[in-house]
Design a protein around this motif. Structure first.
Motif: not given
Ligand code: PRT
Ligand code: MG
Length: 220
Positions: A197-220
């Motif tokens: 699915m990542l190959k078929l729907k690359q752009a929208p899935l990448r956008r979600i993955i990148d947004a999640f990556a930017g919002a992960i809380r830092p290690a405590d």
């Protein structure tokens, strides 16, 4: 259409800020609604509610494009499938729903002595792959008893000597007069994506993955 598989409860609650960072808002409360397919503010994104242990299965077979589940669930799923053969891609540790997998026994059971003596231990668990690997690496012989819930009951009833279970605050163990004797591994929830699915729907899935990556809380 992008379909995201989530389980109700802690994962659903803790993923909300990450979804918000991706511009996704779930429009119904799963605790109130009986629906299994929940719409979001984005016409091209929907959430499906499944059991936590079913998340990797839905994503593997393309019933969902991506999902969120605990590392515990992923390890048990890949033990069934063989790592690398399930077509699942794990791009992110989301650092949510954190806990640990531990060995616990009744407070009156001398675990250290039983291990030292080389006794065969009866271990009740839902996490048979994790438990089997852990005790094998220690050279401890175990009889594993597979349970699907309420593991804490097993040592109290004499079904087992020990349990392997998830612990977060430790309150459940304490309430049942159990003590944590070994910490096997730390657990958090990961994003799991269907590789095809990542190959078929690359752009929208990448956008979600990148947004999640930017919002992960830092290690405590
Ligand atoms: O509940 P159900 O049978 O439907 O499925 P599930 O138990 O697989 O799902 P769910 O939603 O309960 O858990 C989903 C994921 O959350 C797990 O796979 C873990 O990765 C993660 N997680 C984080 C936890 C906990 N913390 C946790 N504390 N899952 C379960 N627990 C249990 C724990 O086993 C104990 O019995 O909660 C109980 C309370 O823990 P204490 O230590 O805070 O008292
Ligand atoms: Mg549960």
């Amino acid at each position: 259409m992008i379909t995201l598989a989530l389980s109700k409860g802690r994962i659903f609650d803790e993923i909300m800020p990450l979804l918000a960072a991706a511009g996704i808002e779930v429009l119904e409360d799963p605790e109130k609604s009986r629906k299994l397919i929940l719409p979001t503010n984005r016409p091209d994104v929907r959430v499906v509610l499944v059991r936590a242990t079913d998340v990797p299965t839905y994503v593997q077979y393309g019933g969902a494009d991506l999902g969120v589940c605990g590392k515990d669930t992923l390890i048990e799923h890949s033990a069934e499938w063989g790592a690398g053969r399930s077509g699942l891609y794990l791009p992110l540790d989301l650092r949510i729903a954190q806990c640990r997998v531990s060995v616990a026994v009744r407070s009156d059971f001398d675990y250290a002595q039983a291990v030292k003596q080389g006794s065969r231990l009866k271990v009740a668990t839902k996490y048979t792959a994790i438990a089997r690997d852990f005790f094998a690496s220690k050279g401890v012989h175990v009889d594993l008893i597979k349970l699907y819930g309420s593991m804490e009951l097993a040592p109290l009833i004499g079904l087992s000597d020990a349990i392997v279970d998830l612990v977060s605050t430790g309150n459940t163990l304490k309430a049942n007069h159990l003590v944590e004797v070994e910490r096997i591994m730390d657990i958090s929830s990961h994003l799991v994506v269907n590789q095809a699915m990542l190959k078929l729907k690359q752009a929208p899935l990448r956008r979600i993955i990148d947004a999640f990556a930017g919002a992960i809380r830092p290690a405590d």
